[in-house]
Design an enzyme around this catalytic site. Structure first.
Site, PDB file in Angstrom:
ATOM      1  N   ASP A  27       0.830  -1.212   0.000  1.00  0.00           N
ATOM      2  CA  ASP A  27       0.000   0.000   0.000  1.00  0.00           C
ATOM      3  C   ASP A  27       0.864   1.261   0.000  1.00  0.00           C
ATOM      4  OD1 ASP A  27       0.881  -0.666   2.539  1.00  0.00           O
ATOM      5  OD2 ASP A  27      -1.061  -0.392   3.528  1.00  0.00           O
ATOM      6  N   TYR A  28       1.921   1.242   0.791  1.00  0.00           N
ATOM      7  CA  TYR A  28       2.856   2.383   0.848  1.00  0.00           C
ATOM      8  C   TYR A  28       3.488   2.612  -0.528  1.00  0.00           C
ATOM      9  CZ  TYR A  28       7.258   4.812   1.982  1.00  0.00           C
ATOM     10  OH  TYR A  28       8.329   5.683   2.008  1.00  0.00           O
ATOM     11  N   ALA A  29       3.989   1.532  -1.135  1.00  0.00           N
ATOM     12  CA  ALA A  29       4.658   1.665  -2.431  1.00  0.00           C
ATOM     13  C   ALA A  29       3.683   2.147  -3.501  1.00  0.00           C
ATOM     14  CB  ALA A  29       5.293   0.329  -2.830  1.00  0.00           C
ATOM     15  N   SER A  54       1.147   4.087  -3.018  1.00  0.00           N
ATOM     16  CA  SER A  54       0.887   5.523  -2.808  1.00  0.00           C
ATOM     17  C   SER A  54       2.050   6.378  -3.305  1.00  0.00           C
ATOM     18  CB  SER A  54       0.604   5.811  -1.332  1.00  0.00           C
ATOM     19  OG  SER A  54       1.782   5.724  -0.542  1.00  0.00           O
TER      20      SER A  54
END
Ligand SMILES: NC(=O)c1ccc[n+]([C@@H]2O[C@H](COP(=O)([O-])OP(=O)(O)OC[C@H]3O[C@@H](n4cnc5c(N)ncnc54)[C@H](OP(=O)(O)O)[C@@H]3O)[C@@H](O)[C@H]2O)c1
Length: 249
Positions: free
Chosen positions: A155-157, A159
């Protein structure tokens, strides 16, 4: 003569970590720096004080990112101190829960995109009327969007991957104004973001993943950003510069 004398810079998330190192470095080069922060007033005050103690010029700008009106609040606070901008550094960001896909919640995903994607997009959009021709837009992404993708940071990547796209599209649009748009993609940097987890076996394993044999430091990233902010990088635009010590090779 320092390289950024007479320039005004805004660094988001400059109260701590990588942003603080970037703000300090740009100020050392002569820029007047807007030190943006969210909630940690004491840390922002420390950053401004450290810059001023070294003979630099800085002021703090508070705006909580990730909710409607965030970019407007940031620019209103900036405009109260400065008329126009030369260097925008989109640095503020959060890591999220570090789960594999099964553990990602809608709330967590939306929060990551609100802070890491929507906020820098709208901050950049609203920077454009303020940004002088010949200016710089530099965004802090991550090595995890290419080559070092990790299931626990999906999810971080995701975003951050949007910022890779924003960089290239804006570089094409803004070249005619002499504005360069670039992104730095750090590897693992030991900051508050990792909440003290980079010790013992985790530290040894992560260090072994980079050919340079160590984690990165905020200064490693700040020095790269300083190059992209300077006239030395005048013919570099639309570039994603890996600052991972070679981890992604
Ligand atoms: N550390 C790494 O390993 C690493 C690797 C690759 C990329 N990055 C990226 O580098 C950037 C900086 O990371 P860091 O490690 O320096 O993080 P950090 O030490 O946790 O500092 C985060 C900074 O961003 C601000 N911030 C966070 N959420 C905010 C919000 N909702 N509204 C306003 N300000 C907010 C914080 O302000 P307050 O002090 O007010 O809380 C602080 O100044 C992030 O975009 C991160 O994704 C980090």
């Amino acid at each position: 003569m320092t390289t950024l004398t007479g320039k005004t810079a805004l660094v988001t998330g400059a109260s701590r970590g990588i942003g603080r190192a970037i703000a300090t470095r740009l100020a050392r080069e002569g820029a007047r720096v807007a030190v943006h922060y969210g909630g940690n007033h004491a840390a922002a005050k420390d950053t401004v004080a450290a810059i001023e103690a070294s003979g630099g010029r800085a002021f703090a700008v508070q705006a909580e990112l990730g909710a409607p009106g965030d970019a407007e609040a940031l620019w209103a606070a900036f405009d109260a101190h400065a008329a126009g901008l030369d260097i925008l550094v989109n640095n503020a960001g959060i890591l999220g829960g570090q789960s594999e896909i099964d553990g990602v919640t809608r709330e967590g995903l939306e929060r990551l995109f609100a802070v890491n994607t929507t906020a820098p997009f709208l901050i950049t959009q609203q920077a454009l009327p303020r940004l002088r021709d010949g200016g710089r837009i530099i965004t802090v992404g991550t090595m995890l969007t290419r080559g070092a993708a990790m299931p626990r940071a999906i999810d971080y990547a995701m975003s951050k991957a949007a910022l890779d796209v924003m960089t290239v599209a804006l570089a094409k649009q803004l070249g005619q104004r002499g504005i360069t748009v670039n992104l730095v993609a750090p590897g693992v940097i030991d900051t508050d973001m990792h909440q003290g987890r980079l010790v013992g076996e985790a530290l040894a394993w992560l260090s072994s993943q980079t050919p340079l044999g160590r984690l990165g430091t905020p200064q490693d990233v700040a020095d790269t950003v300083a190059f992209l902010a300077s006239d030395d990088s005048r013919y570099v635009t639309g570039h994603r510069l890996d600052v991972s010590g070679g981890t992604t090779m």
